[in-house]
Design a protein around this motif. Structure first.
Motif, PDB file in Angstrom:
ATOM      1  N   LEU A 142       0.781  -1.141  -0.072  1.00  0.00           N
ATOM      2  CA  LEU A 142       0.012   0.078  -0.032  1.00  0.00           C
ATOM      3  C   LEU A 142       1.080   1.316   0.032  1.00  0.00           C
ATOM      4  CD1 LEU A 142      -3.010   0.748   2.131  1.00  0.00           C
ATOM      5  CD2 LEU A 142      -1.618   2.557   1.631  1.00  0.00           C
ATOM      6  N   ASP A 143       0.752   2.019  -0.937  1.00  0.00           N
ATOM      7  CA  ASP A 143       1.217   3.297  -1.019  1.00  0.00           C
ATOM      8  C   ASP A 143       0.191   4.374  -0.835  1.00  0.00           C
ATOM      9  OD1 ASP A 143       2.345   5.936  -2.063  1.00  0.00           O
ATOM     10  OD2 ASP A 143       3.627   4.997  -3.402  1.00  0.00           O
ATOM     11  N   VAL A 144       0.436   5.038   0.075  1.00  0.00           N
ATOM     12  CA  VAL A 144      -0.811   5.936   0.721  1.00  0.00           C
ATOM     13  C   VAL A 144      -1.115   7.238  -0.442  1.00  0.00           C
ATOM     14  CG1 VAL A 144      -0.322   5.614   3.054  1.00  0.00           C
ATOM     15  CG2 VAL A 144       0.818   7.444   2.169  1.00  0.00           C
ATOM     16  N   THR A 145      -0.204   7.358  -1.579  1.00  0.00           N
ATOM     17  CA  THR A 145      -0.532   8.423  -2.484  1.00  0.00           C
ATOM     18  C   THR A 145      -1.047   7.798  -3.485  1.00  0.00           C
ATOM     19  OG1 THR A 145       1.611   7.964  -3.646  1.00  0.00           O
ATOM     20  CG2 THR A 145       2.059   9.498  -1.661  1.00  0.00           C
ATOM     21  N   LYS A 146      -1.318   6.562  -3.870  1.00  0.00           N
ATOM     22  CA  LYS A 146      -1.988   5.913  -4.662  1.00  0.00           C
ATOM     23  C   LYS A 146      -3.466   5.372  -4.023  1.00  0.00           C
ATOM     24  CE  LYS A 146       2.292   4.485  -6.948  1.00  0.00           C
ATOM     25  NZ  LYS A 146       2.970   3.387  -7.458  1.00  0.00           N
ATOM     26  N   GLN A 147      -4.543   6.224  -4.673  1.00  0.00           N
ATOM     27  CA  GLN A 147      -6.101   5.761  -4.659  1.00  0.00           C
ATOM     28  C   GLN A 147      -6.367   4.257  -4.696  1.00  0.00           C
ATOM     29  OE1 GLN A 147      -8.211   8.138  -2.726  1.00  0.00           O
ATOM     30  NE2 GLN A 147      -9.178   6.139  -2.517  1.00  0.00           N
ATOM     31  N   ALA A 148      -5.740   3.729  -5.933  1.00  0.00           N
ATOM     32  CA  ALA A 148      -5.912   2.420  -6.340  1.00  0.00           C
ATOM     33  C   ALA A 148      -5.342   1.311  -5.374  1.00  0.00           C
ATOM     34  CB  ALA A 148      -5.430   2.203  -7.682  1.00  0.00           C
TER      35      ALA A 148
ATOM     36  N   GLY B 222     -15.026  -8.485   6.651  1.00  0.00           N
ATOM     37  CA  GLY B 222     -16.362  -7.864   6.964  1.00  0.00           C
ATOM     38  C   GLY B 222     -16.404  -6.789   7.766  1.00  0.00           C
ATOM     39  N   THR B 223     -15.242  -6.318   8.335  1.00  0.00           N
ATOM     40  CA  THR B 223     -15.102  -5.250   9.199  1.00  0.00           C
ATOM     41  C   THR B 223     -13.899  -4.704   9.292  1.00  0.00           C
ATOM     42  OG1 THR B 223     -15.674  -4.212  11.367  1.00  0.00           O
ATOM     43  CG2 THR B 223     -14.710  -6.531  11.412  1.00  0.00           C
ATOM     44  N   ILE B 224     -13.815  -3.176   9.327  1.00  0.00           N
ATOM     45  CA  ILE B 224     -12.334  -2.593   9.955  1.00  0.00           C
ATOM     46  C   ILE B 224     -12.530  -1.685  10.841  1.00  0.00           C
ATOM     47  CG2 ILE B 224     -10.641  -1.057   8.968  1.00  0.00           C
ATOM     48  CD1 ILE B 224     -11.333  -1.794   6.155  1.00  0.00           C
ATOM     49  N   ASP B 225     -12.125  -1.994  12.133  1.00  0.00           N
ATOM     50  CA  ASP B 225     -12.521  -1.359  13.324  1.00  0.00           C
ATOM     51  C   ASP B 225     -11.563  -0.358  13.673  1.00  0.00           C
ATOM     52  OD1 ASP B 225     -14.462  -3.456  14.577  1.00  0.00           O
ATOM     53  OD2 ASP B 225     -12.801  -5.047  13.931  1.00  0.00           O
ATOM     54  N   CYS B 226     -10.374  -0.349  13.163  1.00  0.00           N
ATOM     55  CA  CYS B 226      -9.402   0.606  13.230  1.00  0.00           C
ATOM     56  C   CYS B 226      -8.413   0.868  12.196  1.00  0.00           C
ATOM     57  CB  CYS B 226      -8.721   0.465  14.695  1.00  0.00           C
ATOM     58  SG  CYS B 226      -7.454   1.654  15.086  1.00  0.00           S
ATOM     59  N   ILE B 227      -8.183   2.178  11.699  1.00  0.00           N
ATOM     60  CA  ILE B 227      -7.017   2.350  11.059  1.00  0.00           C
ATOM     61  C   ILE B 227      -6.004   3.242  11.710  1.00  0.00           C
ATOM     62  CG2 ILE B 227      -8.276   2.218   8.776  1.00  0.00           C
ATOM     63  CD1 ILE B 227      -8.241   5.310   8.655  1.00  0.00           C
ATOM     64  N   VAL B 228      -4.760   3.027  11.397  1.00  0.00           N
ATOM     65  CA  VAL B 228      -3.474   3.863  11.945  1.00  0.00           C
ATOM     66  C   VAL B 228      -2.894   4.337  10.755  1.00  0.00           C
ATOM     67  CG1 VAL B 228      -1.572   3.920  13.396  1.00  0.00           C
ATOM     68  CG2 VAL B 228      -3.544   2.330  14.079  1.00  0.00           C
ATOM     69  N   ASN B 229      -3.081   5.822  10.714  1.00  0.00           N
ATOM     70  CA  ASN B 229      -2.359   6.448   9.372  1.00  0.00           C
ATOM     71  C   ASN B 229      -1.215   6.870  10.004  1.00  0.00           C
ATOM     72  OD1 ASN B 229      -4.481   6.895   7.277  1.00  0.00           O
ATOM     73  ND2 ASN B 229      -5.519   8.011   8.702  1.00  0.00           N
ATOM     74  N   ASN B 230      -0.329   5.787   9.799  1.00  0.00           N
ATOM     75  CA  ASN B 230       1.168   6.111  10.308  1.00  0.00           C
ATOM     76  C   ASN B 230       2.377   6.458   9.273  1.00  0.00           C
ATOM     77  OD1 ASN B 230       3.508   5.572  12.134  1.00  0.00           O
ATOM     78  ND2 ASN B 230       3.959   3.908  10.520  1.00  0.00           N
ATOM     79  N   ALA B 231       1.920   6.170   8.092  1.00  0.00           N
ATOM     80  CA  ALA B 231       3.151   6.400   6.907  1.00  0.00           C
ATOM     81  C   ALA B 231       3.373   7.809   6.862  1.00  0.00           C
ATOM     82  CB  ALA B 231       2.571   5.933   5.592  1.00  0.00           C
ATOM     83  N   GLY B 232       4.726   7.941   6.784  1.00  0.00           N
ATOM     84  CA  GLY B 232       5.034   9.614   6.906  1.00  0.00           C
ATOM     85  C   GLY B 232       6.598   9.703   6.645  1.00  0.00           C
ATOM     86  N   TYR B 233       6.829  11.037   6.597  1.00  0.00           N
ATOM     87  CA  TYR B 233       8.471  11.378   6.729  1.00  0.00           C
ATOM     88  C   TYR B 233       8.786  12.794   6.765  1.00  0.00           C
ATOM     89  CZ  TYR B 233       8.681  13.188   2.029  1.00  0.00           C
ATOM     90  OH  TYR B 233       8.329  14.023   0.975  1.00  0.00           O
ATOM     91  N   GLY B 234       9.956  13.055   7.023  1.00  0.00           N
ATOM     92  CA  GLY B 234       9.952  14.559   7.364  1.00  0.00           C
ATOM     93  C   GLY B 234      11.028  15.266   6.365  1.00  0.00           C
TER      94      GLY B 234
ATOM     95  N   ASP C 290       1.508  15.185   0.240  1.00  0.00           N
ATOM     96  CA  ASP C 290       0.957  14.162  -0.301  1.00  0.00           C
ATOM     97  C   ASP C 290       0.939  12.880   0.584  1.00  0.00           C
ATOM     98  OD1 ASP C 290      -0.517  12.870  -2.347  1.00  0.00           O
ATOM     99  OD2 ASP C 290       1.392  12.383  -3.579  1.00  0.00           O
ATOM    100  N   VAL C 291       1.970  12.617   1.061  1.00  0.00           N
ATOM    101  CA  VAL C 291       2.463  11.631   1.905  1.00  0.00           C
ATOM    102  C   VAL C 291       1.511  11.697   3.407  1.00  0.00           C
ATOM    103  CG1 VAL C 291       3.970  10.147   3.237  1.00  0.00           C
ATOM    104  CG2 VAL C 291       4.322  10.763   0.754  1.00  0.00           C
ATOM    105  N   ASN C 292       2.012  12.878   4.005  1.00  0.00           N
ATOM    106  CA  ASN C 292       1.616  12.904   5.397  1.00  0.00           C
ATOM    107  C   ASN C 292       0.082  13.838   5.685  1.00  0.00           C
ATOM    108  OD1 ASN C 292       4.255  12.545   5.985  1.00  0.00           O
ATOM    109  ND2 ASN C 292       4.625  14.282   6.939  1.00  0.00           N
ATOM    110  N   VAL C 293      -0.525  14.240   4.675  1.00  0.00           N
ATOM    111  CA  VAL C 293      -1.931  14.950   4.869  1.00  0.00           C
ATOM    112  C   VAL C 293      -3.002  14.076   3.859  1.00  0.00           C
ATOM    113  CG1 VAL C 293      -3.458  17.005   4.891  1.00  0.00           C
ATOM    114  CG2 VAL C 293      -0.820  17.058   5.320  1.00  0.00           C
TER     115      VAL C 293
END
Length: 274
Positions: free
Chosen positions: A53-59, A73-85, A103-106
């Motif tokens: 999964l590349d968070v910059t790619k909607q597909a 059947g369910t996604i109880d939690c997502i952790v948006n962790n991918a990022g860099y400085g 693009d990556v962090n937001v």
């Protein structure tokens, strides 16, 4: 009872990897993702389900979300962790690098959040955890693009929290200070993209000397410490809106109340040391 399911981005190292292992230990069904599947093979051996999964790619996002819903059947939690400085003076940071930072962090967290919200609304349950930083509370010279992306993530999370509360969904900002990871290695690589004019050499001197970004300075915490707070937030019936992790993050929360003139004088003093 079926185990809860969590989707985590950016699991190749650091906080993402530690979080994946922490959720497995708590018997969650964990989908650990990264741009390069080879980087997370060991997490598969530990009990995670792996996905590219590349968070910059909607597909990529749509494919992984659809897969989880088909399989569990369910996604109880997502952790948006991918990022860099991306660090560097504003004048010397190319616009392309600022766009990449956002693009990556937001935009990445925004894409994934939009993809899972229809499902969470139907279930009237779910937790969205966004990895911010003390830099999302206090900006500093040379940190404009990175701090800007984290400030934006905080603002969007604050809005989202109120928007989805009627649907039984929680939104949590996890705000670490310096963490003992390879963050500075990537940051040093990104700062090489700066178009140096010679006007801001004091920044580069301070950047090269400081250990705070590397997570080796006083008040730094381990990825496992951050991961524990992430799991606690995901498991809580009513988690807090913000979770500052470590003494630097806690101090950063208070630093917002320091008058601008005093903060500017402090940064000017640090710059002269460089």
């Amino acid at each position: 009872m079926q185990p809860k399911t969590v989707l985590i981005t950016g699991c190749s190292s650091g906080i993402g990897r530690a979080a994946a292992l922490a959720f497995v230990e708590e018997e969650w069904t964990v989908y650990a993702t990264a741009r390069n599947p080879a980087d997370i093979e060991s997490l598969g051996d530990a009990g995670c389900t792996l996905a590219t999964l590349d968070v910059t790619k909607q597909a990529d996002i749509d494919r992984v979300v659809d897969r989880i819903l088909d399989e569990h059947g369910t996604i109880d939690c997502i952790v948006n962790n991918a990022g860099y400085g991306q660090f560097g003076p504003i004048e010397e940071t190319p616009i392309e690098q600022v766009e990449k930072q956002f693009d990556v962090n937001v935009y990445g967290p925004h894409r994934l959040t939009r993809a899972v919200l229809p499902h969470m609304r139907r279930e009237e349950d779910g937790t969205i955890i966004n990895l911010s930083s003390v830099a999302g509370r206090v900006s500093f010279p040379g940190g404009g693009p990175y701090c800007g992306s984290k400030f934006a993530l905080e603002a969007m999370s604050d809005a989202l929290r109120s928007e989805v509360e009627p649907h039984g969904i929680d939104v949590v900002l996890v705000e670490p200070g310096p963490v003992k990871t390879e963050f500075k290695v990537r940051a040093e690589k990104e700062v090489e993209n700066s178009e140096r004019s010679g006007a801001y050499e004091s920044f580069y001197s301070v950047f090269e000397d400081t250990q705070m970004i590397a997570g080796d300075g006083p008040g730094s915490v381990t990825p496992e410490r951050v991961a524990a707070d992430i799991v606690n937030a995901a498991s809580a019936t009513k988690p807090p809106a913000r979770v500052p992790v470590g003494p630097v993050a806690q101090a950063g929360t208070l630093a917002r109340f320091i008058p601008d003139v005093a903060r500017d004088k402090f940064f000017s003093f640090v710059s002269r040391l460089g």
